[in-house]
Design an enzyme around this catalytic site. Structure first.
Site, PDB file in Angstrom:
ATOM      1  N   SER A  78      33.519  50.913  44.161  1.00  0.00           N
ATOM      2  CA  SER A  78      33.211  51.816  43.029  1.00  0.00           C
ATOM      3  C   SER A  78      32.016  51.509  42.657  1.00  0.00           C
ATOM      4  CB  SER A  78      34.290  51.461  42.216  1.00  0.00           C
ATOM      5  OG  SER A  78      35.476  51.528  42.659  1.00  0.00           O
ATOM      6  N   ALA A  95      39.761  52.376  50.926  1.00  0.00           N
ATOM      7  CA  ALA A  95      39.474  51.326  50.007  1.00  0.00           C
ATOM      8  C   ALA A  95      39.040  51.872  48.784  1.00  0.00           C
ATOM      9  CB  ALA A  95      38.124  50.468  50.504  1.00  0.00           C
ATOM     10  N   CYS A  96      39.057  51.329  47.662  1.00  0.00           N
ATOM     11  CA  CYS A  96      38.439  51.903  46.238  1.00  0.00           C
ATOM     12  C   CYS A  96      37.012  52.315  46.428  1.00  0.00           C
ATOM     13  CB  CYS A  96      38.755  50.578  45.096  1.00  0.00           C
ATOM     14  SG  CYS A  96      38.226  51.050  43.701  1.00  0.00           S
ATOM     15  N   PRO A  97      36.543  53.312  45.931  1.00  0.00           N
ATOM     16  CA  PRO A  97      37.099  54.197  44.886  1.00  0.00           C
ATOM     17  C   PRO A  97      37.757  55.238  45.608  1.00  0.00           C
ATOM     18  CG  PRO A  97      34.700  54.810  45.218  1.00  0.00           C
ATOM     19  CD  PRO A  97      35.175  53.667  46.079  1.00  0.00           C
ATOM     20  N   ASP A 151      45.583  50.180  49.431  1.00  0.00           N
ATOM     21  CA  ASP A 151      44.409  49.312  48.333  1.00  0.00           C
ATOM     22  C   ASP A 151      45.274  48.813  47.099  1.00  0.00           C
ATOM     23  OD1 ASP A 151      41.331  48.954  48.512  1.00  0.00           O
ATOM     24  OD2 ASP A 151      42.281  49.152  46.346  1.00  0.00           O
TER      25      ASP A 151
END
Lengths: 375, 75
Positions: A78, B13-15, B40
């Site tokens: 992120s 996986a994030c995001p 996740d």
């Protein structure tokens, strides 16, 4: 503008060198409130990444242009996304490689002192987790105390120094982090010591670490003396090294003292803790330099990044050593304790050898701040 | 519970789980329910936090064999 990638090592230097940094933490609010990268001169903004999916315009005015901006998330993904969005908006920013996961794992070895005849004492500072491990080196040999689970780091360090690891100690059965002691001993042929009173449930062989045990390291025979000092656990044992340093484990910290409840017996052990802090340590030389197994807050770091203070100074300054009334002391260390560390019961099971989680699971267990102390 | 749509975000996986969840949410109507499957572990806290910030309601969540299931009702 470019997106830069910073390693945990680079962030660690910023912390130790007391530099400025602006951290945009894009984890959710609970995770940020619980645990973040601490620095004396760091500023923070916490906006979860999922609130930025439609764009970063609302953040732009809140970011400084005169200092480095580091975007941080749990594992990296992120923060890369947000850093790229900021970059497209014309800002130069960096993200933390590996996120908080790598921050939790990073260790900075710092020399505490030169010992007699070319010996050295190193403190391995795990900034993200507040763990401190130690290596005593003396002409060809080394001893390690309270190693964290990243065994390669210790064995490689020993290799670089040209020393053979002969003794590996744990001051107690840890509840907040996974010990690397047993694996280091297995990999190097060193002897692994644990206090027997903490080891009643362990499922592997170990050598008993008892009061008065003495080993000598290397040709210059650096003294490592064990001193039984119960209270955090019933087996907790301290070390006096070279008659100059007192390794206190989780009994005494710089700005706090150990908590007696992580093995479930606060009421039983509070008397031992009092005895250790107010009698046993009192009898030691005031000039001993205290080297604990943890720090809780960044203010406990010295200018060079080490965590160390003269015992006599701690008797003047540490609140936990200055509670005259026994009943008040009892209340302080049993009531209003901070939350227990993440997964502490599972971590104890790992350290007893009862469960063997894989690396990812171990990382998950160790997420979060250190909570071994009472302030 | 009436599931309007299912999003399989396993292995992402994030995001990405949240990015995909948000896109899927945009395709259903208010009051309808989206089922999301994720592996996740970060989603465990992030999906409820994201849903809350948008006023959506997580009706149910469960874990089966390392897969997280979320049932989210659109605001």
């Amino acid at each position: 503008m470019a997106v830069n990638k910073w390693t945990a090592a680079k962030v660690a230097r910023k912390v130790i060198d007391n530099e400025e940094l602006f951290i945009l933490d894009v984890r959710n609010h609970d995770a940020f409130e619980d645990w973040k990268i601490e620095g004396h001169k760091f500023e923070y903004l916490n906006i979860p990444y999922f609130e930025l999916l439609d764009g970063v315009e609302e953040v732009l005015p809140k970011l400084p242009t005169d200092k480095d901006v580091l975007v941080v998330c749990a594992k990296e993904g992120s923060s890369v996304m947000v850093a790229e969005m900021l970059s497209e908006a014309g800002l130069e920013v960096a993200y933390l490689e590996g996120g908080m996961k790598s921050w939790s794992s990073y260790l900075e070895p710092i020399k505490v002192a030169d010992l007699e005849n070319g010996g050295e004492l190193y403190q391995f500072v795990r900034l993200g987790k507040g763990c401190l491990s130690y290596m005593v080196i003396s002409e060809g040999e080394a001893a390690i105390i309270d190693a964290v689970r990243f065994t390669d780091l210790f064995t490689n360090f020993a290799k670089e120094k040209g020393v053979e690891i002969k003794h590996v100690f744990d001051t107690h059965l840890h509840a907040d982090h996974i010990s690397g002691g047993r694996n280091i001993a297995a990999a190097t042929g060193a002897t692994y010591y644990l206090p027997p009173k903490d080891a009643t449930e362990v499922v592997f062989d170990y050598t008993a670490l008892t009061d008065g045990l003495n080993v000598k390291i290397g040709a210059s025979q650096i003294d490592v003396n064990a001193l039984y000092s119960p209270g955090h656990t019933i087996g907790s044992t301290s070390f006096v090294i070279d008659n100059k340093f007192l390794l206190t484990g989780d009994i005494l910290f710089i700005d706090s003292i150990g908590r007696p409840d992580l093995a479930g017996l606060a009421e039983d052990w509070v008397g031992d803790l009092r005895e250790t802090l107010y009698s046993r340590y009192r009898e030691l030389a005031e000039d001993l330099v205290v080297l604990p197994a943890h720090f809780m807050i960044i203010d406990e770091l010295n200018k060079d990044g080490t965590v160390a203070r003269r015992l006599g100074d701690l008797y003047k300054e540490n609140h936990g050593l200055n509670i005259k009334d026994e009943e008040e002391f009892r209340r302080t260390v049993t009531d209003n304790l901070p939350p227990q560390p993440n997964a502490y019961e599972q971590i104890r099971q790992v350290n007893m050898g009862k469960i063997t989680p894989d690396n990812d699971e171990q990382t998950e267990m160790e997420i979060g701040p250190n909570r071994c102390a009472v302030r | 519970m009436n599931i309007t749509k299912t999003l399989d975000a396993k292995g992402l996986a994030c995001p990405m789980p949240i990015v995909r969840t948000k896109k899927a949410m945009d395709t259903i109507n208010s009051g309808e329910v989206l089922e999301v499957l994720v592996t996740d572990k970060g989603a465990l806290n992030d999906i409820p936090a994201w849903a809350k910030s948008g006023g959506h309601i997580v009706l149910e969540q469960k874990t089966e064999e390392d897969v997280l299931y979320f049932y989210i009702q659109k605001a």
